[in-house]
Design a protein around this motif. Structure first.
Motif, PDB file in Angstrom:
ATOM      1  N   THR A 198       0.843  -1.161   0.062  1.00 46.21           N
ATOM      2  CA  THR A 198       0.019   0.180  -0.004  1.00 46.21           C
ATOM      3  C   THR A 198       1.056   1.232   0.072  1.00 46.21           C
ATOM      4  N   HIS A 213      -5.490  -5.710   6.791  1.00 47.90           N
ATOM      5  CA  HIS A 213      -5.892  -6.035   5.419  1.00 47.90           C
ATOM      6  C   HIS A 213      -7.180  -5.846   5.352  1.00 47.90           C
ATOM      7  N   ARG A 236      -8.568  -4.449   1.958  1.00 48.47           N
ATOM      8  CA  ARG A 236      -8.436  -5.686   0.842  1.00 48.47           C
ATOM      9  C   ARG A 236      -9.353  -6.998   1.102  1.00 48.47           C
ATOM     10  N   ASP A 278      -4.104  -7.683  -5.999  1.00 46.81           N
ATOM     11  CA  ASP A 278      -4.105  -8.273  -4.822  1.00 46.81           C
ATOM     12  C   ASP A 278      -3.885  -9.612  -5.017  1.00 46.81           C
ATOM     13  N   TYR A 294      -5.984 -11.778  -1.491  1.00 48.84           N
ATOM     14  CA  TYR A 294      -7.304 -12.038  -1.362  1.00 48.84           C
ATOM     15  C   TYR A 294      -7.992 -12.005  -2.853  1.00 48.84           C
ATOM     16  N   LEU A 347      -0.555  -3.924  -6.123  1.00 46.62           N
ATOM     17  CA  LEU A 347      -1.610  -3.348  -5.317  1.00 46.62           C
ATOM     18  C   LEU A 347      -2.076  -2.284  -5.783  1.00 46.62           C
TER      19      LEU A 347
END
Length: 241
Positions: A78, A173, A176, A189, A192, A202
């Protein structure tokens, strides 16, 4: 941004800056720094070791006797607004603000597909998956901790949606797994979502943060990272002037 000081400030560099962090300072005052964290680097040491963001904090002293310390954390992949405290008192106060929901946070995400509506609230309790998976989380309606995320659509196109996501709670998380659980995983991602485990970036960015510390209002917006711009453009985003 309110009362901000951007960039490196005046005077020569105090210490080496191998990670280029001084150029990523969005805000600085005597109590706090807001850094534009790059994607792809962890904020602190983990079991796998390796170079982390904290290794570069010597470059962010700006004459202070102590290294700044993390007030919260962002996932390795992130990007965006990351807050550091510069004094023991500020670090303690920031801890109380984050724990007591005294910090306003908003993230931008590009998701695959997208929600049917234009805004909403995701409520899905979360818990750690197991000890072997470290920080990986799962939705567990019976044994999970209450977790909530507000979202609204900012744009759509190309099979993607551009969302603003506001975490009501602050679980690991959370954004996400809430996105994936709701049927629109965040682009890139690999945990997930549907991205491959190698090479994915991401598309989650800590876009905005605001709080009041020691009588000063801090209100910071981080620029959109390069790796998100192409997908965001498909959804209607245009580069800032």
């Amino acid at each position: 941004m309110t009362g901000q000081h951007r960039g490196t400030g005046n005077g020569p560099a105090e210490e080496p800056d191998p990670l280029g962090l001084r150029e990523r300072v969005l805000y600085r005052d005597p109590a706090a720094i807001v850094l534009d964290k790059p994607a792809g680097i962890a904020v602190h040491k983990g079991p796998k070791g390796g170079l982390v963001l904290e290794d570069g904090f010597g470059a962010l002293r700006f004459g202070a006797p102590r290294l700044p310390q993390l007030a919260h954390r962002l996932d390795k992949e992130t990007s965006g607004c990351l807050v550091l405290g510069r004094t023991p008192g500020a670090i303690a106060a920031l801890g109380r603000l984050f724990a007591g929901r005294g910090v306003e946070k908003a993230y931008w995400a590009v998701v695959e597909g997208g929600p049917a509506g234009e805004e909403g609230l995701i409520e899905a309790p979360l818990r750690k998956r197991d000890a072997q998976r470290g920080w990986w989380m799962v939705v567990d309606a019976q044994g999970g901790q209450p977790s909530a995320t507000r979202w609204r659509v900012l744009g759509r196109g190309g099979g993607f949606s551009w969302l603003e996501m506001v975490p009501v709670t602050g679980r690991t998380h959370q954004l996400r797994i809430h996105s994936a659980h709701s049927g629109f995983p965040i682009l890139g991602d690999a945990i997930y979502g549907r991205a491959p485990r190698t090479g994915a970036r991401l598309h989650l960015h800590a876009r905005h943060i605001a709080f009041t510390l020691e009588g000063r209002r801090v209100d910071v917006t981080a620029p959109v990272p390069l790796h998100m711009q192409a997908a965001l453009s498909l959804t209607g985003w245009r580069p800032e002037a």
